[in-house]
Scaffold this active site. Structure first.
Site, PDB file in Angstrom:
ATOM      1  N   ALA A  29       2.410  -2.414  -7.999  1.00 40.93           N
ATOM      2  CA  ALA A  29       2.036  -1.524  -9.098  1.00 40.93           C
ATOM      3  C   ALA A  29       2.586  -0.144  -8.757  1.00 40.93           C
ATOM      4  O   ALA A  29       2.869   0.155  -7.596  1.00 40.93           O
ATOM      5  CB  ALA A  29       0.521  -1.485  -9.236  1.00 40.93           C
TER       6      ALA A  29
ATOM      7  N   GLY B 102       1.285  -5.843  -6.608  1.00 38.47           N
ATOM      8  CA  GLY B 102       1.451  -6.447  -7.941  1.00 38.47           C
ATOM      9  C   GLY B 102       2.693  -7.328  -8.038  1.00 38.47           C
ATOM     10  O   GLY B 102       2.738  -8.249  -8.865  1.00 38.47           O
TER      11      GLY B 102
ATOM     12  N   GLU C 275       1.641 -10.550  -6.622  1.00 37.14           N
ATOM     13  CA  GLU C 275       0.736 -11.171  -7.609  1.00 37.14           C
ATOM     14  C   GLU C 275       1.528 -11.736  -8.786  1.00 37.14           C
ATOM     15  O   GLU C 275       1.177 -12.785  -9.334  1.00 37.14           O
ATOM     16  CB  GLU C 275      -0.301 -10.140  -8.063  1.00 37.14           C
ATOM     17  CG  GLU C 275      -1.290  -9.820  -6.938  1.00 37.14           C
ATOM     18  CD  GLU C 275      -2.154  -8.607  -7.216  1.00 37.14           C
ATOM     19  OE1 GLU C 275      -1.586  -7.532  -7.504  1.00 37.14           O
ATOM     20  OE2 GLU C 275      -3.394  -8.735  -7.163  1.00 37.14           O
TER      21      GLU C 275
ATOM     22  N   GLU D 114      -2.441  -3.532  -0.384  1.00 39.60           N
ATOM     23  CA  GLU D 114      -3.290  -2.560  -1.085  1.00 39.60           C
ATOM     24  C   GLU D 114      -4.349  -1.898  -0.213  1.00 39.60           C
ATOM     25  O   GLU D 114      -4.678  -0.733  -0.422  1.00 39.60           O
ATOM     26  CB  GLU D 114      -3.987  -3.228  -2.292  1.00 39.60           C
ATOM     27  CG  GLU D 114      -3.080  -3.487  -3.484  1.00 39.60           C
ATOM     28  CD  GLU D 114      -2.399  -4.840  -3.450  1.00 39.60           C
ATOM     29  OE1 GLU D 114      -2.312  -5.458  -2.364  1.00 39.60           O
ATOM     30  OE2 GLU D 114      -1.958  -5.299  -4.524  1.00 39.60           O
TER      31      GLU D 114
HETATM   32  N1  COA Z   1       5.237   2.476  -6.761  1.00 41.91           N
HETATM   33  C1  COA Z   1       5.963   3.566  -7.075  1.00 41.91           C
HETATM   34  N2  COA Z   1       7.140   3.844  -6.511  1.00 41.91           N
HETATM   35  C2  COA Z   1       7.582   3.001  -5.560  1.00 41.91           C
HETATM   36  C3  COA Z   1       6.870   1.866  -5.163  1.00 41.91           C
HETATM   37  C4  COA Z   1       5.645   1.610  -5.807  1.00 41.91           C
HETATM   38  N3  COA Z   1       4.908   0.528  -5.530  1.00 41.91           N
HETATM   39  N4  COA Z   1       7.558   1.242  -4.189  1.00 41.91           N
HETATM   40  C5  COA Z   1       8.681   1.961  -3.992  1.00 41.91           C
HETATM   41  N5  COA Z   1       8.694   3.031  -4.825  1.00 41.91           N
HETATM   42  C6  COA Z   1       9.710   4.074  -4.942  1.00 41.91           C
HETATM   43  C7  COA Z   1       9.677   5.049  -3.768  1.00 41.91           C
HETATM   44  O1  COA Z   1       8.681   6.037  -3.973  1.00 41.91           O
HETATM   45  C8  COA Z   1      11.063   5.594  -3.822  1.00 41.91           C
HETATM   46  O2  COA Z   1      11.155   6.508  -4.901  1.00 41.91           O
HETATM   47  P1  COA Z   1      11.920   7.936  -4.696  1.00 41.91           P
HETATM   48  O3  COA Z   1      13.315   7.551  -4.365  1.00 41.91           O
HETATM   49  O4  COA Z   1      11.779   8.594  -6.011  1.00 41.91           O
HETATM   50  O5  COA Z   1      11.232   8.610  -3.567  1.00 41.91           O
HETATM   51  C9  COA Z   1      11.899   4.394  -4.233  1.00 41.91           C
HETATM   52  O6  COA Z   1      11.009   3.483  -4.855  1.00 41.91           O
HETATM   53  C10 COA Z   1      12.542   3.663  -3.057  1.00 41.91           C
HETATM   54  O7  COA Z   1      11.505   3.325  -2.142  1.00 41.91           O
HETATM   55  P2  COA Z   1      11.543   3.746  -0.584  1.00 41.91           P
HETATM   56  O8  COA Z   1      10.137   3.768  -0.092  1.00 41.91           O
HETATM   57  O9  COA Z   1      12.352   4.987  -0.389  1.00 41.91           O
HETATM   58  O10 COA Z   1      12.338   2.493   0.029  1.00 41.91           O
HETATM   59  P3  COA Z   1      12.247   1.964   1.508  1.00 41.91           P
HETATM   60  O11 COA Z   1      13.342   0.958   1.651  1.00 41.91           O
HETATM   61  O12 COA Z   1      12.191   3.063   2.494  1.00 41.91           O
HETATM   62  O13 COA Z   1      10.828   1.181   1.606  1.00 41.91           O
HETATM   63  C11 COA Z   1       9.097  -0.283   0.799  1.00 41.91           C
HETATM   64  C12 COA Z   1      10.613   0.037   0.818  1.00 41.91           C
HETATM   65  C13 COA Z   1       8.882  -1.431  -0.185  1.00 41.91           C
HETATM   66  C14 COA Z   1       8.658  -0.721   2.208  1.00 41.91           C
HETATM   67  C15 COA Z   1       8.304   0.963   0.348  1.00 41.91           C
HETATM   68  O14 COA Z   1       8.897   1.457  -0.827  1.00 41.91           O
HETATM   69  C16 COA Z   1       6.867   0.706   0.067  1.00 41.91           C
HETATM   70  O15 COA Z   1       6.075   0.548   1.001  1.00 41.91           O
HETATM   71  N6  COA Z   1       6.473   0.651  -1.220  1.00 41.91           N
HETATM   72  C17 COA Z   1       5.126   0.503  -1.629  1.00 41.91           C
HETATM   73  C18 COA Z   1       4.661  -0.942  -1.457  1.00 41.91           C
HETATM   74  C19 COA Z   1       3.187  -1.093  -1.825  1.00 41.91           C
HETATM   75  O16 COA Z   1       2.310  -0.580  -1.168  1.00 41.91           O
HETATM   76  N7  COA Z   1       2.950  -1.822  -2.910  1.00 41.91           N
HETATM   77  C20 COA Z   1       1.635  -2.121  -3.366  1.00 41.91           C
HETATM   78  C21 COA Z   1       1.227  -1.178  -4.408  1.00 41.91           C
HETATM   79  S1  COA Z   1      -0.368  -1.629  -5.021  1.00 41.91           S
END
Ligand code: COA
Length: 260
Positions: free
Chosen positions: A66, A111, A114, A134
């Site tokens: 999400a 999400g 999910e 989460e």
């Molecule tokens: N919601 C909003 N934005 C997200 C996102 C999410 N769930 N997951 C990634 N993004 C965005 C990042 O903020 C970043 O945006 P920006 O370039 O404007 O800063 C872009 O996507 C790229 O992500 P980034 O974190 O820079 O890539 P990465 O390769 O370093 O890391 C992940 C990848 C997946 C490990 C990391 O993005 C992450 O942990 N995301 C969240 C995962 C999460 O907790 N999901 C559950 C949500 S309920």
């Protein structure tokens, strides 16, 4: 219909639905959830579509969860509404009545995991990572993850994943039964389309009844579920497609199923 955050392409009775926000790793913001609702409704009513494939845009992510920016602004009432709307979407996907396959081509977190769980089965690329992180955000999964994950991989493994927020590699997800196959990234979509093609050549009515028995039976006692199965077996057993399928076997030819 054109969507802002989705791509939809149909060929050979297979619709490929791509979540398309690659700059945010395809995170599901409110707009994307609403577009998915509209798109899934349209796919349900489109008789030309017999199988649906769901994947993510780009090389890195299926869906990274999400949208955390939106999650950061929620009140309790908004959070409950968001979870309910997301759960309705996941239910709709799981119960589309046509096979829905997840092509998990990278991160499938929160999400995104999910969404993959709501699909009828999952193939993953070798670079995929799946998990429900989460709790690390002070949240719990809200789109059905606390329910579908334990039902799929067992309560102990699901508790460990959800409480620790640990993500699984594709190979670990395969060992846990969370995904059915792992493929190198270039082979993922061809392999999914191959199985989708095989499903598209089957009777749509038969597949719908099989999915109904599996999905509805999962929430019943074994006894009630077996009675549901025999009732549905009755429906398909008397159908034209059953006549055709059995006749084709006996006549040593390929069946020509209707599209009922
Ligand atoms: N919601 C909003 N934005 C997200 C996102 C999410 N769930 N997951 C990634 N993004 C965005 C990042 O903020 C970043 O945006 P920006 O370039 O404007 O800063 C872009 O996507 C790229 O992500 P980034 O974190 O820079 O890539 P990465 O390769 O370093 O890391 C992940 C990848 C997946 C490990 C990391 O993005 C992450 O942990 N995301 C969240 C995962 C999460 O907790 N999901 C559950 C949500 S309920």
């Amino acid at each position: 219909m054109a969507y802002h955050n989705l791509l939809i392409e149909t060929a050979d009775s297979i619709a490929t639905l791509t979540v398309n926000r690659p700059d945010k790793l395809n995170a599901l913001n409110g707009e994307t959830i609403e577009e998915l609702h509209a798109c899934v409704n349209a796919l349900r009513g489109d008789a030309a579509v017999r199988v649906v494939v769901i994947t993510g845009a780009g090389q890195k992510a299926f869906v990274a969860g999400a949208d955390i920016e939106e999650l950061s602004q929620l009140t309790a009432v908004m959070a409950e509404t968001l979870a309910t709307r997301g759960q309705e979407l996941m239910w709709k996907i799981e119960n589309l009545g046509k096979p829905v396959i997840a092509a998990v081509n990278g991160y499938a977190l929160g999400g995104g995991c999910e969404l993959a769980l709501a699909c009828n089965f999952r193939y993953a690329s070798s670079n995929a990572q799946l998990g429900l992180p989460e709790t690390g955000l002070g949240l719990i999964p809200g789109y059905g993850g606390t329910q579908r994950l334990p039902r799929l991989i067992g309560r102990g493994r699901a508790c460990e994943m959800i409480l620790t927020g640990t993500t699984l590699t594709a190979e670990q997800a395969l060992a846990a039964g969370l995904v059915n196959r792992v493929l190198e990234p270039p082979q993922l979509l061809p392999a999914v389309l191959e199985v989708a093609g095989a499903l598209a050549s089957r009777s749509t009515g038969t597949l719908r009844l099989a999915l109904k028995a599996i999905n509805e039976g999962a929430n019943m006692t074994l006894d009630a579920a077996c009675r549901l199965e025999s009732a549905l077996f009755g429906v398909c057993g008397g159908s034209d497609d059953a006549r055709e399928g059995c006749a084709a076997f006996l006549e040593k030819r390929k069946p020509k199923f209707g599209n009922s």
